[in-house]
Design an enzyme around this catalytic site. Structure first.
Site, mmCIF file in Angstrom:
data_model
loop_
_atom_site.group_PDB
_atom_site.id
_atom_site.type_symbol
_atom_site.label_atom_id
_atom_site.label_comp_id
_atom_site.label_asym_id
_atom_site.label_seq_id
_atom_site.Cartn_x
_atom_site.Cartn_y
_atom_site.Cartn_z
ATOM 1 N N THR A 74 0.757 -1.189 0.097
ATOM 2 C CA THR A 74 -0.080 0.009 0.036
ATOM 3 C C THR A 74 0.935 1.266 -0.070
ATOM 4 O O THR A 74 1.875 1.294 0.627
ATOM 5 C CB THR A 74 -0.819 0.038 1.054
ATOM 6 O OG1 THR A 74 -1.607 1.255 1.091
ATOM 7 C CG2 THR A 74 -0.310 -0.097 2.619
ATOM 8 N N HIS A 128 2.065 -11.805 14.112
ATOM 9 C CA HIS A 128 3.145 -12.340 15.015
ATOM 10 C C HIS A 128 2.874 -13.771 15.484
ATOM 11 O O HIS A 128 3.980 -14.274 16.254
ATOM 12 C CB HIS A 128 3.488 -11.287 16.352
ATOM 13 C CG HIS A 128 4.527 -11.365 16.905
ATOM 14 N ND1 HIS A 128 5.697 -12.215 16.540
ATOM 15 C CD2 HIS A 128 5.025 -10.403 17.818
ATOM 16 C CE1 HIS A 128 6.642 -12.096 17.308
ATOM 17 N NE2 HIS A 128 6.442 -10.630 18.123
#
Length: 438
Positions: free
Chosen positions: A356, A409
Site C-alpha cells: 500500500t 506475530h
C-alpha cells in the site's frame, strides 16, 4: 423469463441492488443493462438474457438479494405488443415463474406476520436482527449454526456477527435456540451502548447529514476491525535511500517509455523487491488455517488502490515472472479499472502479500492494517529529502522514504520481520540486484 442473480464467485452469496436501469413496461434487448448489483467486493452489471418487455420488478433498489433469486421477469414480445388485446390476456405462468411468485408471496406474508407480531408486543430480538457478511453466513451454514442464535461481540457495527463470534459460539457447544452465558452477559452491554448512542442525539439546530454506509464500506470496516481483533499484529519500520532508484528512473525513463509504451514508476521496483524478500523469508508469504500454516510457493502481490467506493486491493498475478514493464502495465490497468468501478472478482481474489502506498497522498509514516488472511503488508510513504550521514564525516540531503511492515506475530517472529524489511531496503538501494532476485 426470470431475471436471476448469477453466481458471484467464491464466498459471495448475496448483494444489494444499487439501481435499476429499466422500468416496468420498458422494452429490453439481449445484452441491455438492467440493474447494478453491489457486493462486498465489486459492483456488477446484470444484463438482459433475452429480448422482450420488463414485465415485473420483484426487488427494488436498496434491497438485499441472494444468488439465484429472481428479481424480475422479462416477457416475450415487443413494446407495441404490450398494448394489443392478446398481450392483455393473462398468460399461463410457467412453473419457474409460479414458483418465483410463490416464494415472493411467502416472503411478503412472512414480513407482514413479523410486523403484526411486533405490533402485538413481540420483541424484534427474537427474530434475530443480526447481520453477517456472506463468508460468515457460509461458515455458519457449514457448521449448522442458526445465525439468529449468535450474538455479536460488537465492533464497528454492534449487530454484525463476525467470524470470531461464530468460532466462539462453536467452542461453547451451545445448542440451537440457546444463548451462551458469555453472549447473555453481552446483551445488556450492547443494549446500553445503543441507548447511549440514541440518547446522544445531535443537536437538531446544527446542520448535519446522515448517510447509509454502502455494502462495500460496511465490509471494509468490519474486515479491518476483525483483522485487528484476530491477528497478533505488529509493525516494524525502516527507511530507504531512494537515490539509486531515482537515478535509474532519470536515466532510463524516456527510453523505457518509448520501448514499452508505459512509464517507469516506483511500484515495479518495490514489487520486485518484495518478491525477492518473500523468497528469502517465505513465512511472510503464508496464511494460517486452523492450526496449520499454508506457505504459498507463488507470488500474487496485491496493490492497494483508493477508489471512490472505498479501498480495493487488485492482484498482480505471478509477479516473480513479470518484467518491470509488465508489472507497471498491470498495475496501471488495475488502477484504471478500480477507479472506473470495472474490477472483476477475479482481479481481487487470491493475493499472497499486499503493498500500500500512502505516499501518493503525502503520508510520511503510518501503520498499515493486514489484509487478512495474509500475514504481511508493506507500507510505502512519501519521499522527503533529509540530511543523511555519508561516509565518516559527510552529510548530504538524500531522498528518503520510511517503510512500514505490519505482520502477524502468530507465525512471523520479530527478528524475521525486521530482516525481511532490511532485505527490501538493501534491494531498493542497489537496484541492479533486483534483476537477479526478481
Amino acid at each position: 423469463m426470470d431475471i436471476k442473480i448469477p453466481e458471484l464467485g467464491e464466498s459471495i452469496t448475496e448483494g444489494t441492488i444499487s439501481s435499476w436501469m429499466k422500468k416496468e413496461g420498458d422494452s429490453v434487448k439481449f445484452g441491455d443493462l438492467l440493474l447494478e448489483l453491489e457486493t462486498d467486493k465489486v459492483n456488477l452489471e446484470i444484463n438482459a438474457e433475452a429480448d422482450g418487455i420488463l414485465a415485473k420488478i420483484n426487488r427494488q433498489a436498496g434491497e438485499t438479494v441472494q444468488v439465484g433469486e429472481s428479481v424480475g421477469v422479462i416477457s416475450a414480445g415487443q413494446a407495441a405488443d404490450a398494448q394489443s388485446p392478446s398481450a392483455q390476456q393473462p398468460a399461463a405462468a410457467s412453473p419457474i415463474q409460479s414458483a418465483s411468485e410463490a416464494v415472493q408471496a411467502s416472503t411478503d406474508a412472512g414480513t407482514a406476520n413479523k410486523e403484526v407480531a411486533g405490533s402485538n408486543g413481540t420483541s424484534s430480538d427474537e427474530e434475530g436482527p443480526y447481520t453477517a457478511s456472506p463468508s460468515v453466513r457460509k461458515l455458519a451454514r457449514e457448521r449448522g449454526i442458526d445465525l439468529s442464535q449468535v450474538r455479536a461481540a460488537g465492533g464497528i457495527d454492534a449487530n454484525r456477527v463476525s467470524r470470531s463470534d461464530i468460532e466462539a459460539y462453536s467452542s461453547t457447544g451451545s445448542s440451537a435456540g440457546s444463548v451462551s452465558p458469555a453472549a447473555a452477559q453481552r446483551l445488556p452491554v450492547q443494549a446500553e451502548k445503543r441507548a447511549v448512542v440514541e440518547s446522544a442525539a445531535v443537536d437538531a439546530s446544527k446542520p448535519t447529514e446522515r448517510k447509509k454506509m454502502s455494502r462495500r464500506r460496511v465490509t471494509i470496516a468490519n474486515r479491518l476491525v476483525e483483522a485487528q481483533r484476530t491477528a497478533a499484529m505488529l509493525t516494524t519500520f525502516n527507511e530507504v535511500d531512494m537515490t539509486a532508484i531515482m537515478d535509474v528512473r532519470k536515466r532510463r525513463k524516456q527510453s523505457f517509455q518509448e520501448k514499452n509504451n508505459v512509464g517507469l514508476g516506483f511500484m515495479s521496483f518495490f514489487t520486485k523487491a518484495v518478491v525477492g524478500a518473500l523468497k528469502a523469508f517465505p513465512l511472510l508469504n503464508a496464511e494460517i488455517e486452523g492450526e496449520e500454516i499454508i506457505v504459498k510457493k507463488y507470488y500474487d502481490i496485491g496493490i492497494a488502490v483508493g477508489a471512490k467506493e472505498g479501498l480495493v486491493v487488485p492482484v498482480v498475478r505471478d509477479a516473480d515472472r513479470l518484467s518491470f514493464a509488465e508489472i507497471e502495465r498491470n498495475i496501471g490497468e488495475l488502477a484504471v479499472k478500480a477507479r472506473d468501478n470495472k474490477l472483476s472478482l477475479a482481479d481481487l481474489q487470491g493475493g499472497t502479500f499486499t503493498i500500500t502506498n500512502g505516499g501518493v497522498f503525502g503520508s510520511l509514516l503510518s501503520t498499515p492494517i493486514l489484509n487478512t488472511p495474509q500475514v504481511g503488508i508493506l507500507g510505502m510513504h512519501t519521499i522527503q529529502r533529509r540530511p543523511v550521514a555519508v561516509g565518516v564525516d559527510g552529510i548530504e540531503n538524500r531522498p528518503m522514504m520510511y517503510l512500514a511492515l505490519s505482520y502477524d506475530h502468530r507465525i512471523v517472529d520479530g527478528s524475521e520481520a525486521v530482516r525481511f524489511l532490511v532485505t527490501i531496503k538493501q534491494l531498493l538501494e542497489d537496484p541492479e540486484t533486483l534483476l537477479l532476485e526478481g
